[in-house]
Design an enzyme around this catalytic site. Structure first.
Site, PDB file in Angstrom:
ATOM      1  N   GLU A   1       0.790  -1.224   0.000  1.00 50.04           N
ATOM      2  CA  GLU A   1       0.000   0.000   0.000  1.00 50.04           C
ATOM      3  C   GLU A   1       0.825   1.278   0.000  1.00 50.04           C
ATOM      4  O   GLU A   1       0.349   2.337  -0.401  1.00 50.04           O
ATOM      5  CB  GLU A   1      -0.988   0.023   1.175  1.00 50.04           C
ATOM      6  CG  GLU A   1      -0.394  -0.233   2.527  1.00 50.04           C
ATOM      7  CD  GLU A   1      -0.523  -1.688   2.944  1.00 50.04           C
ATOM      8  OE1 GLU A   1      -0.865  -1.931   4.100  1.00 50.04           O
ATOM      9  OE2 GLU A   1      -0.281  -2.589   2.106  1.00 50.04           O
ATOM     10  N   SER A   2       2.079   1.208   0.425  1.00 47.88           N
ATOM     11  CA  SER A   2       2.936   2.398   0.402  1.00 47.88           C
ATOM     12  C   SER A   2       3.333   2.801  -1.005  1.00 47.88           C
ATOM     13  O   SER A   2       3.888   3.880  -1.206  1.00 47.88           O
ATOM     14  CB  SER A   2       4.193   2.149   1.236  1.00 47.88           C
ATOM     15  OG  SER A   2       4.840   0.967   0.807  1.00 47.88           O
TER      16      SER A   2
END
Length: 516
Positions: free
Chosen positions: A334-335
């Protein structure tokens, strides 16, 4: 005119009552030098109060003495709004003691809230969080008795339910980059994620606030305009921090920033060595996690876009190597990392050998839209109505992180967890029969979960397939409840499974053995 200034001058612009946005992802992209100086000012001058801190992801290192977290221990901080908390023990302790307000929202929602603020919006409408803990009709996003601000309302538009999230107004943004020029154009060459840097800077400037960026040094030469993450028109102050790299955990790795592309063999070797390291750091994983990940990895198919969460499911990447699937799937985190292999443990958020990077806002666009084919995530509790708790037990503050954003619209979800926890001991005999030597004290299957991180109520809309993979059996969620599809050899279906679940579970007529 140069925008370079000192740490002291940069921090001096913060005023009591300010809303401060901090761009970080656990230990990654962490503006430690600026936060140290903020703590120093508070400790020496005692001239700040009622600060509100907004973060998509936390800035901690699971250590109260971590430099970036110390200012949270002061009376200057009134409120924290964040997607995850367990890496910030100071924040968890103070929130649990009702000393400061604490609010937990899905990480992707917070990322999109900063973008909404950059657009001048006051409300963000989203279906993410419906039937989950942020939904006022289901749970509570305030983490203690004094956290009563209304940040979310449930509304109906054109006959459909939505959640209306309050958009924050930032007075100060604290960001870390790598290089700046005299005009404040910021690039992120040595960072592993840009997180929400651009949205946060845009939101702060639109609100008439101050954008402060710490960098390692001035740009060594010409940079391609495409390499600039934050344009200088959005930056008010630049602080040179040559030692910022040495304060980073993990230490700088050019394979994670993308400066060096590891070969396929090097990537495989990294996965193997990193798995050994994670297993040595977490003795609780052991054989149970190995069985779970072996079975879960069998579900991978060529072309899959795959998210692997932190925890037991991290071992799926290792099993993908063993199965020869690593180069046939695309791993996501998700980063922002796409391709390569997400880093686990305290380096979570980094990616080794990534093919490309997105901002978090863009990655969560993809997640919210249902772009994930398969996700392998951990969980704490599962109940009879198909609800899953992955972010809070009793008085333990953890935080949802990206879990809700990932699972609400992923096409196939594999919750990876041991059947019980707290002292579980198992072994395999020479015929691969599973023997339960000592049962764990805590069962994962309960009548009703304490917190709702995932809900089967959303599955009808998304047509998801949902599984729970344990060391002794495989479950699938159907319209009439949980079904046991497979069982490990050596396990007693009644004594080791059904008798330990406080609700009715269906057993498939053609019950199969788990093959590992």
């Amino acid at each position: 005119m140069s925008k370079v200034t000192s740490l002291e001058k940069a921090i001096s612009v913060i005023k009591s009552g300010d809303n401060i946005g901090i761009n970080s992802f656990f230990t990654i992209a962490n503006p430690i030098n600026l936060l140290e100086k903020l703590n120093e000012r508070i400790q020496h001058k005692h001239d700040l109060k009622d600060l509100s801190v907004y973060m998509t992801a936390p800035m901690g290192n699971w250590d109260e003495n971590f430099a970036a977290e110390r200012f949270l221990a002061t009376d200057a901080v009134k409120k924290i709004v964040c997607g995850h908390y367990s890496s910030m023990p100071t924040a968890c302790r103070r929130i649990a003691a009702n000393e400061i307000e604490g609010y937990n929202l899905p990480m992707g929602i917070l990322s999109h809230l900063f973008r909404a603020a950059a657009q001048g919006e006051r409300i963000l409408f989203s279906k993410i969080g419906l039937n989950l803990f942020p939904d006022p009709s289901v749970g509570k996003y305030g983490l203690n008795d004094i956290s009563n601000e209304v940040l979310v309302e449930k509304v109906k538009m054109r006959g459909e339910d939505f959640l209306a999230y309050k958009v924050p107004q930032l007075d100060v943004a604290i960001i870390r980059g790598t290089y700046s020029d005299v005009n404040g154009n910021i690039s992120f060459e040595k960072e592993y994620s840009v997180v929400d840097a651009l949205s946060m800077a845009q939101a702060t400037k639109l609100n008439g606030g101050t954008v402060i960026v710490q960098v390692e040094k001035m740009a060594p030469g010409h940079r391609r305009p495409w390499d600039i993450v934050i344009p200088g028109m959005l930056v008010d102050m630049v602080v040179l921090c040559p030692d910022q790299e040495s304060k980073t955990n993990p230490e700088y790795d050019s394979r994670m920033s993308g400066d060096v592309k590891p070969t396929a063999e090097q990537l495989i070797n990294y996965v193997i060595e990193n798995t050994k390291k994670l297993n040595s750091e977490n003795k609780g994983r052991g054989l149970g996690a190995e069985i779970i990940c072996k079975r879960a990895a069998q579900c991978l198919r060529p072309g899959d876009n795959v998210n692997i969460g932190i925890g037991v499911g991290e071992g799926v990447a290792f099993q993908a190597v063993q199965n020869g699937m690593l180069d046939k799937i695309t791993l996501l985190v998700e980063s922002g990392g796409i391709g390569g292999v997400p880093v686990g443990g305290k380096g979570f958020g980094a990616t080794i050998g990534a093919d490309s990077y997105l901002s978090m806002t863009q990655m969560f666009d993809f997640y919210h839209g249902g772009g994930i084919d398969k996700t392998f995530v951990g969980c704490m509790e599962v109940d009879e109505k198909g609800r899953v708790n992955a972010h809070g037990l009793k008085d333990k503050i953890v935080g949802i992180g990206g879990f809700a954003d990932i699972t609400q619209n992923a096409r196939n979800i594999y919750f990876c967890t041991t059947f019980t926890s707290g002292g579980l001991e198992i072994c395999l005999d020479e015929d691969k029969n599973l023997k339960i030597i000592k049962e764990g004290k805590n069962t994962k299957f309960v009548k009703k979960v304490q917190e709702v991180s995932f809900s089967a109520a959303n599955c009808d809309l998304t047509k998801q397939k949902v599984y729970v993979v344990t060391e002794r059996c495989l479950f699938k969620l159907e319209s009439d409840g949980w079904h046991v599809l497979e069982i490990m050899r050596g396990v007693d279906l009644n004594k080791d499974i059904l008798d330990k679940i406080p609700f009715k579970v269906h057993v498939e007529k053609d019950l199969k053995f788990m093959e590992i």
